[in-house]
Scaffold this active site. Structure first.
Site, PDB file in Angstrom:
ATOM      1  N   TRP A  28      -6.245   9.692   5.526  1.00 30.25           N
ATOM      2  CA  TRP A  28      -4.792   9.641   5.722  1.00 30.25           C
ATOM      3  C   TRP A  28      -4.321  10.720   6.686  1.00 30.25           C
ATOM      4  O   TRP A  28      -3.437  10.476   7.519  1.00 30.25           O
ATOM      5  CB  TRP A  28      -4.046   9.704   4.392  1.00 30.25           C
ATOM      6  CG  TRP A  28      -4.208   8.421   3.647  1.00 30.25           C
ATOM      7  CD1 TRP A  28      -4.888   8.214   2.482  1.00 30.25           C
ATOM      8  CD2 TRP A  28      -3.724   7.117   4.049  1.00 30.25           C
ATOM      9  NE1 TRP A  28      -4.850   6.886   2.129  1.00 30.25           N
ATOM     10  CE2 TRP A  28      -4.145   6.190   3.065  1.00 30.25           C
ATOM     11  CE3 TRP A  28      -2.986   6.648   5.134  1.00 30.25           C
ATOM     12  CZ2 TRP A  28      -3.842   4.825   3.140  1.00 30.25           C
ATOM     13  CZ3 TRP A  28      -2.689   5.289   5.210  1.00 30.25           C
ATOM     14  CH2 TRP A  28      -3.108   4.397   4.230  1.00 30.25           C
TER      15      TRP A  28
ATOM     16  N   ASP B  82       2.259  15.410   3.558  1.00 28.18           N
ATOM     17  CA  ASP B  82       2.203  14.052   3.029  1.00 28.18           C
ATOM     18  C   ASP B  82       1.741  14.186   1.583  1.00 28.18           C
ATOM     19  O   ASP B  82       0.604  14.577   1.323  1.00 28.18           O
ATOM     20  CB  ASP B  82       1.205  13.221   3.855  1.00 28.18           C
ATOM     21  CG  ASP B  82       0.960  11.841   3.256  1.00 28.18           C
ATOM     22  OD1 ASP B  82       1.607  11.489   2.250  1.00 28.18           O
ATOM     23  OD2 ASP B  82       0.105  11.111   3.818  1.00 28.18           O
TER      24      ASP B  82
ATOM     25  N   LYS C  71       2.846   5.078  -5.946  1.00 25.86           N
ATOM     26  CA  LYS C  71       1.733   5.585  -6.764  1.00 25.86           C
ATOM     27  C   LYS C  71       2.307   6.213  -8.038  1.00 25.86           C
ATOM     28  O   LYS C  71       2.218   5.647  -9.109  1.00 25.86           O
ATOM     29  CB  LYS C  71       0.889   6.556  -5.966  1.00 25.86           C
ATOM     30  CG  LYS C  71       0.241   5.836  -4.770  1.00 25.86           C
ATOM     31  CD  LYS C  71      -0.160   6.763  -3.701  1.00 25.86           C
ATOM     32  CE  LYS C  71      -0.391   6.098  -2.365  1.00 25.86           C
ATOM     33  NZ  LYS C  71      -1.326   4.975  -2.330  1.00 25.86           N
TER      34      LYS C  71
HETATM   35  C1  LIG Z   1      -1.985  10.024   1.255  1.00 25.95           C
HETATM   36  C2  LIG Z   1      -1.401   8.759   1.805  1.00 25.95           C
HETATM   37  N1  LIG Z   1      -0.665   8.820   2.926  1.00 25.95           N
HETATM   38  C3  LIG Z   1      -0.123   7.722   3.459  1.00 25.95           C
HETATM   39  C4  LIG Z   1      -0.294   6.481   2.899  1.00 25.95           C
HETATM   40  C5  LIG Z   1       0.333   5.279   3.537  1.00 25.95           C
HETATM   41  O1  LIG Z   1       1.397   4.931   2.754  1.00 25.95           O
HETATM   42  P1  LIG Z   1       2.283   3.616   2.980  1.00 25.95           P
HETATM   43  O2  LIG Z   1       1.425   2.457   2.639  1.00 25.95           O
HETATM   44  O3  LIG Z   1       3.417   3.848   2.025  1.00 25.95           O
HETATM   45  O4  LIG Z   1       2.739   3.602   4.386  1.00 25.95           O
HETATM   46  C6  LIG Z   1      -1.039   6.363   1.717  1.00 25.95           C
HETATM   47  C7  LIG Z   1      -1.226   5.037   1.084  1.00 25.95           C
HETATM   48  O5  LIG Z   1      -2.045   4.831   0.218  1.00 25.95           O
HETATM   49  C8  LIG Z   1      -1.614   7.526   1.175  1.00 25.95           C
HETATM   50  O6  LIG Z   1      -2.341   7.466   0.046  1.00 25.95           O
END
Ligand SMILES: Cc1ncc(COP(=O)(O)O)c(C=O)c1O
Length: 359
Positions: free
Chosen positions: A101, A170, A194
């Site tokens: 991520w 994040d 989540k």
């Molecule tokens: C740590 C992290 N960042 C970003 C995201 C992306 O999130 P979204 O699907 O809400 O765009 C996720 C999705 O699982 C994630 O776990």
């Protein structure tokens, strides 16, 4: 019958919340309509909206000098919106490239501004977080971006760097699962799906005075100051997600708040890692012990074939979504705030039985 759902997101929500939503769906608080049929400018919806903001603030102990924004586009759109707003002309930002991520966040930041890797965990297969002394943060950086929990690799930043440069984080996969030192963070963001509710909603917490200095040269939806000015009602918000999140936040508060969430996450992930460690090498965790996630417990059995049979056998027993992310394989048990203790107990029993049958 409800299963034990270990999905990495969207994921298990408190049963009491789902039941309340069911009961209110057709006629919300005597309005004669559901919350997803009413105007987002109505008094009934504004109450829901403002209450969710207040509950988020009180549950997460967000200081008064921060603005809480409800946005669409998930955490992914924040990968772009954050640098678009904060990286004004000539500014650069460091990114801790700690997992899949963070890699995505850096890639998107580099597409819209000057962003660099202040540390890269990829050469070691994303198996740990860096120590503070390992970070290479360039003088004058506008911010350092961290990912508090890498959902795919199951790595957690157990303590946050203390630097002259403000942090941006994040927190998608460990939002409201532990208290955070707000004074180090200029901005945090994460998707709701989540720990907090349905998908379709990202929550951004930003210093209110930062919003006076963000980039104005952007389309309106991409401007954080524009959302703050309109109390996240610049356009039609994701009303259903906000409404359900309000209920989940009330549930978190009634369980004892973020401190209680932190304790149970440590206890539950601890019991799963203890089972891995006690298995005499049958189960293995690829992650350095100090950095193992309290939300996404990643482990492996002796082979890819037995990983697959573990996942299938678990599903037959009502323990679902244990397959690791498609990019890394193995097994991943996501045990977010709303996972009942029973689910973790059932998984421990299954791990014991699977090992006995296959060791
Ligand atoms: C740590 C992290 N960042 C970003 C995201 C992306 O999130 P979204 O699907 O809400 O765009 C996720 C999705 O699982 C994630 O776990």
């Amino acid at each position: 019958m409800r299963v034990h759902n270990f999905c990495a997101g969207p994921c298990t929500l408190p049963l009491s919340v789902l039941e309340e939503v069911r009961d209110e769906l057709v006629d919300f608080r005597g309005s004669g309509m559901s919350v997803i049929e009413m105007s987002h400018r109505s008094a009934e919806y504004e109450d829901v909206h403002d209450e969710a903001i207040e509950l988020f603030r009180s549950c997460y102990e967000v200081p008064d000098d921060r603005s809480i924004l409800f946005l669409q586009g998930g955490a992914t759109l924040e990968f772009a919106i954050v640098p678009m707003n904060l990286l004004t002309e000539g500014a650069q930002a460091g990114y801790v490239r700690s997992g899949s991520w963070a890699r995505g966040a850096l890639k998107d930041a580099a597409a819209v501004g000057d962003a660099y890797a202040a540390w890269d965990g990829e050469p070691n297969g994303f198996t740990r977080m860096p120590g503070g002394g390992e970070l290479d943060v360039r003088a004058g950086s506008r911010y350092l971006h961290v990912t508090s929990n890498e959902t795919i690799e199951g790595i957690r930043m157990s303590s946050f760097p203390s630097l002259d440069v403000p942090l941006v984080a994040d927190m998608s996969s460990d939002y409201l699962s532990r208290p955070i030192p707000w004074d180090r963070f200029e901005l945090v963001y994460g998707g709701a799906q989540k720990n907090l509710g349905p998908s379709g909603l990202a929550i951004v917490v930003v210093r209110t005075d930062t919003l006076e200095r963000t980039n104005r040269d952007l389309p309106s939806y991409l401007r954080l100051d524009a959302h703050a000015e309109k109390n996240s009602l610049l356009n039609t918000p994701p009303m259903f997600s906000i409404y359900v999140m309000g209920k989940v936040l009330r549930w978190i508060r009634d369980q004892g708040g973020v401190d209680a969430m932190k304790d149970r996450a440590a206890r539950r992930s601890g019991s799963l890692y203890a089972a891995v460690e006690a298995s005499e090498g049958f189960y293995r965790s690829p992650v350095e012990p100090a950095d193992r996630s309290h939300m996404n417990v990643v482990f492996r059995t002796p082979s890819d074939e037995s990983d697959a049979s573990f996942v299938k056998g678990a599903a037959d027993e009502g323990l679902v979504n244990l397959k690791g992310h498609r990019s890394v394989g193995g097994i991943r048990a996501s045990i977010y705030n709303a996972m009942p203790d029973d689910g973790v107990e059932a998984l421990l029993d299954y791990m014991r039985a699977f090992r006995e049958a296959n060791a």
